[in-house]
Design a protein around this motif. Sequence first.
Motif, PDB file in Angstrom:
ATOM      1  N   VAL A  60       0.840  -1.196   0.000  1.00 54.36           N
ATOM      2  CA  VAL A  60       0.000   0.000   0.000  1.00 54.36           C
ATOM      3  C   VAL A  60       0.879   1.250   0.000  1.00 54.36           C
ATOM      4  O   VAL A  60       0.655   2.177  -0.788  1.00 54.36           O
ATOM      5  N   LEU A  61       1.879   1.270   0.847  1.00 52.26           N
ATOM      6  CA  LEU A  61       2.775   2.422   0.938  1.00 52.26           C
ATOM      7  C   LEU A  61       3.488   2.684  -0.387  1.00 52.26           C
ATOM      8  O   LEU A  61       3.590   3.829  -0.832  1.00 52.26           O
ATOM      9  N   ALA A  62       3.953   1.618  -1.022  1.00 54.63           N
ATOM     10  CA  ALA A  62       4.636   1.776  -2.313  1.00 54.63           C
ATOM     11  C   ALA A  62       3.690   2.393  -3.344  1.00 54.63           C
ATOM     12  O   ALA A  62       4.097   3.259  -4.124  1.00 54.63           O
ATOM     13  N   HIS A  63       2.453   1.987  -3.329  1.00 46.94           N
ATOM     14  CA  HIS A  63       1.466   2.541  -4.275  1.00 46.94           C
ATOM     15  C   HIS A  63       1.175   4.003  -3.950  1.00 46.94           C
ATOM     16  O   HIS A  63       1.109   4.834  -4.849  1.00 46.94           O
ATOM     17  N   VAL A  64       1.014   4.302  -2.695  1.00 45.68           N
ATOM     18  CA  VAL A  64       0.703   5.681  -2.283  1.00 45.68           C
ATOM     19  C   VAL A  64       1.857   6.617  -2.625  1.00 45.68           C
ATOM     20  O   VAL A  64       1.646   7.757  -3.031  1.00 45.68           O
ATOM     21  N   LYS A  65       3.077   6.124  -2.498  1.00 50.45           N
ATOM     22  CA  LYS A  65       4.237   6.964  -2.804  1.00 50.45           C
ATOM     23  C   LYS A  65       4.479   7.114  -4.305  1.00 50.45           C
ATOM     24  O   LYS A  65       5.387   7.805  -4.706  1.00 50.45           O
ATOM     25  N   GLY A  66       3.665   6.425  -5.101  1.00 49.33           N
ATOM     26  CA  GLY A  66       3.775   6.598  -6.553  1.00 49.33           C
ATOM     27  C   GLY A  66       4.329   5.417  -7.310  1.00 49.33           C
ATOM     28  O   GLY A  66       4.250   5.363  -8.514  1.00 49.33           O
ATOM     29  N   GLY A  67       4.860   4.439  -6.623  1.00 51.00           N
ATOM     30  CA  GLY A  67       5.387   3.250  -7.292  1.00 51.00           C
ATOM     31  C   GLY A  67       4.343   2.159  -7.320  1.00 51.00           C
ATOM     32  O   GLY A  67       4.363   1.285  -6.489  1.00 51.00           O
ATOM     33  N   LYS A  68       3.412   2.244  -8.250  1.00 49.18           N
ATOM     34  CA  LYS A  68       2.332   1.259  -8.321  1.00 49.18           C
ATOM     35  C   LYS A  68       2.921  -0.141  -8.361  1.00 49.18           C
ATOM     36  O   LYS A  68       3.835  -0.411  -9.118  1.00 49.18           O
ATOM     37  N   THR A  69       2.356  -1.009  -7.518  1.00 49.96           N
ATOM     38  CA  THR A  69       2.893  -2.370  -7.430  1.00 49.96           C
ATOM     39  C   THR A  69       1.792  -3.399  -7.550  1.00 49.96           C
ATOM     40  O   THR A  69       0.657  -3.159  -7.159  1.00 49.96           O
ATOM     41  N   GLY A  70       2.164  -4.547  -8.081  1.00 47.77           N
ATOM     42  CA  GLY A  70       1.330  -5.746  -8.103  1.00 47.77           C
ATOM     43  C   GLY A  70      -0.119  -5.595  -8.474  1.00 47.77           C
ATOM     44  O   GLY A  70      -0.723  -4.588  -8.266  1.00 47.77           O
ATOM     45  N   LYS A  71      -0.621  -6.623  -9.102  1.00 49.89           N
ATOM     46  CA  LYS A  71      -2.056  -6.702  -9.395  1.00 49.89           C
ATOM     47  C   LYS A  71      -2.568  -8.013  -8.931  1.00 49.89           C
ATOM     48  O   LYS A  71      -1.902  -8.930  -8.693  1.00 49.89           O
TER      49      LYS A  71
END
Length: 114
Positions: A103-114
């Motif tokens: 979640v943190l990685a996505h919030v910081k802009g590095g969209k991760t995993g699907k």
Amino acid sequence: LKPVDEDEEGEEDEDEEDDGGTMAAADEDDTERADPSAFATALVESAGEGKGLAGWCDSNRGAFVVHALLQVPAAEKGVVAQLKKHAKKLTAKAKTSNGAKLVLAHVKGGKTGK
């Protein structure tokens, strides 16, 4: 073994009767409500109360639910908006929770995993 849809006499269960197409009409009405993005958007809006989605990230399972919401384009913006205010809390939680880390990685802009 007898089929589940039949009673002892071999007749169809009363709940399974065709009632003149009303079930088909109900299915058509449910099509819009069954849209995953509509559900995700409604969930994000209602989760804004109280601790919000950041509170969900307190548990690893909750964080994975939030991560799943981030994968829905219609809900992503609302999720990120709620979570950016809690980046510090997410950073601390990410040390012990894989879900919070995603979640943190996505919030910081590095969209991760699907």
